[in-house]
Design a protein around this motif. Structure first.
Motif, PDB file in Angstrom:
ATOM      1  N   TYR A  28       0.853  -1.181   0.000  1.00  0.00           N
ATOM      2  CA  TYR A  28       0.000   0.000   0.000  1.00  0.00           C
ATOM      3  C   TYR A  28       0.888   1.229   0.000  1.00  0.00           C
ATOM      4  O   TYR A  28       1.815   1.333   0.792  1.00  0.00           O
ATOM      5  CB  TYR A  28      -0.913   0.015   1.221  1.00  0.00           C
ATOM      6  CG  TYR A  28      -1.941  -1.102   1.194  1.00  0.00           C
ATOM      7  CD1 TYR A  28      -3.135  -0.934   0.514  1.00  0.00           C
ATOM      8  CD2 TYR A  28      -1.700  -2.307   1.828  1.00  0.00           C
ATOM      9  CE1 TYR A  28      -4.077  -1.949   0.467  1.00  0.00           C
ATOM     10  CE2 TYR A  28      -2.635  -3.331   1.786  1.00  0.00           C
ATOM     11  CZ  TYR A  28      -3.817  -3.145   1.109  1.00  0.00           C
ATOM     12  OH  TYR A  28      -4.744  -4.154   1.064  1.00  0.00           O
ATOM     13  N   ASP A  31      -0.557   6.929   0.239  1.00  0.00           N
ATOM     14  CA  ASP A  31      -1.949   7.384   0.210  1.00  0.00           C
ATOM     15  C   ASP A  31      -2.933   6.242   0.444  1.00  0.00           C
ATOM     16  O   ASP A  31      -4.125   6.394   0.240  1.00  0.00           O
ATOM     17  CB  ASP A  31      -2.247   8.084  -1.106  1.00  0.00           C
ATOM     18  CG  ASP A  31      -1.892   7.220  -2.310  1.00  0.00           C
ATOM     19  OD1 ASP A  31      -1.398   6.093  -2.124  1.00  0.00           O
ATOM     20  OD2 ASP A  31      -2.091   7.685  -3.444  1.00  0.00           O
ATOM     21  N   LYS A  32      -2.419   5.074   0.875  1.00  0.00           N
ATOM     22  CA  LYS A  32      -3.193   3.864   1.194  1.00  0.00           C
ATOM     23  C   LYS A  32      -3.832   3.213  -0.027  1.00  0.00           C
ATOM     24  O   LYS A  32      -4.723   2.392   0.098  1.00  0.00           O
ATOM     25  CB  LYS A  32      -4.267   4.144   2.260  1.00  0.00           C
ATOM     26  CG  LYS A  32      -3.754   4.792   3.519  1.00  0.00           C
ATOM     27  CD  LYS A  32      -2.726   3.919   4.214  1.00  0.00           C
ATOM     28  CE  LYS A  32      -2.284   4.574   5.495  1.00  0.00           C
ATOM     29  NZ  LYS A  32      -0.877   4.734   5.641  1.00  0.00           N
ATOM     30  N   ASP A  33      -3.384   3.571  -1.230  1.00  0.00           N
ATOM     31  CA  ASP A  33      -3.832   2.896  -2.445  1.00  0.00           C
ATOM     32  C   ASP A  33      -2.995   1.642  -2.649  1.00  0.00           C
ATOM     33  O   ASP A  33      -1.796   1.627  -2.370  1.00  0.00           O
ATOM     34  CB  ASP A  33      -3.674   3.800  -3.675  1.00  0.00           C
ATOM     35  CG  ASP A  33      -4.739   4.873  -3.745  1.00  0.00           C
ATOM     36  OD1 ASP A  33      -5.788   4.712  -3.100  1.00  0.00           O
ATOM     37  OD2 ASP A  33      -4.516   5.874  -4.446  1.00  0.00           O
ATOM     38  N   SER A  60       5.716   3.381   1.717  1.00  0.00           N
ATOM     39  CA  SER A  60       4.691   2.353   1.543  1.00  0.00           C
ATOM     40  C   SER A  60       4.704   1.352   2.700  1.00  0.00           C
ATOM     41  O   SER A  60       5.584   1.364   3.549  1.00  0.00           O
ATOM     42  CB  SER A  60       4.910   1.621   0.220  1.00  0.00           C
ATOM     43  OG  SER A  60       6.137   0.934   0.254  1.00  0.00           O
TER      44      SER A  60
END
Length: 98
Positions: A28, A31-33, A60
């Motif tokens: 991830y 930005d937590k994507d 990340s």
């Protein structure tokens, strides 16, 4: 006769330790994507994660999953050059300090 119980315990421990391996690796971004999902690790797992993951995806988070639900559809939004360098255990070159 006392060696038999120890051998049985060692055999059971070996069988269960093989199931502890990760089946899916997820990365991830800051930005937590989700930027990576695959059954193969995105970094060289023989090294410390904090040494190699920032080379691939700075800021990340790497998550291991014991199941492979959804892992059959690979996602890889990582830069190719940094991912290859981290898989090989390489480190980025340091700039000369004057």
């Amino acid at each position: 006769m006392t060696a038999l119980p120890y051998a049985a315990v060692a055999l059971v421990a070996t069988l269960f330790s093989q199931s502890a391996a990760a089946s899916c690796y997820l990365v991830y971004g800051p930005d937590k994507d989700l930027v990576y999902r695959a059954p193969e690790p995105p970094i060289d797992m023989s090294r410390q994660i904090h040494e190699t993951l920032p080379l691939v995806a700075p800021g990340s988070t790497l998550v291991f999953s014991p199941d492979n639900h959804g892992c059959d559809l690979t996602i890889n939004k990582l830069p190719l050059a940094s991912a290859q360098r981290a898989m090989q255990g390489g480190r980025p070159a340091r700039a000369d300090r004057s």
